[in-house]
Design a protein around this motif. Sequence first.
Motif, PDB file in Angstrom:
ATOM      1  N   ARG A   1       0.769  -1.385  -0.272  1.00 22.64           N
ATOM      2  CA  ARG A   1       0.719  -0.513   0.123  1.00 22.64           C
ATOM      3  C   ARG A   1       1.020   1.024   0.257  1.00 22.64           C
ATOM      4  N   ARG A   2       1.939   0.864   0.087  1.00 25.12           N
ATOM      5  CA  ARG A   2       3.254   2.433  -0.122  1.00 25.12           C
ATOM      6  C   ARG A   2       3.846   2.340  -0.626  1.00 25.12           C
TER       7      ARG A   2
ATOM      8  N   THR B   1       0.279   5.668   3.674  1.00 27.85           N
ATOM      9  CA  THR B   1      -0.406   4.369   3.114  1.00 27.85           C
ATOM     10  C   THR B   1      -0.810   5.748   1.731  1.00 27.85           C
TER      11      THR B   1
ATOM     12  N   LYS C   1      -3.669   6.587  -1.243  1.00 27.75           N
ATOM     13  CA  LYS C   1      -4.615   6.213  -1.710  1.00 27.75           C
ATOM     14  C   LYS C   1      -5.362   7.182  -2.286  1.00 27.75           C
TER      15      LYS C   1
END
Length: 76
Positions: free
Chosen positions: A2-3, A73, A75
């Motif tokens: 997610r990063r 994270t 988005k």
Amino acid sequence: MRRLLHGEQEFEYVKPIHAGDALRVRSRTKDVFEKQGSRGGKMLFVLMESEYRNQRDEVVAYSRNTLIMTEGTVKA
């Protein structure tokens, strides 16, 4: 994951690649550095390069890509 962002990718073709060619690839990390993000937090950049050789040991192509890891994270 997610990063992690896929920042950029390019291909450079040095010689023609034909159907039936047996290609070997060698990848390496070319550079690693940090930058401050515009929304706060640091971003880690990893520049990778891959070299492709045919069965005659001739360099036929290169690929280069940039991976970016953010502190938080990502988005959508």
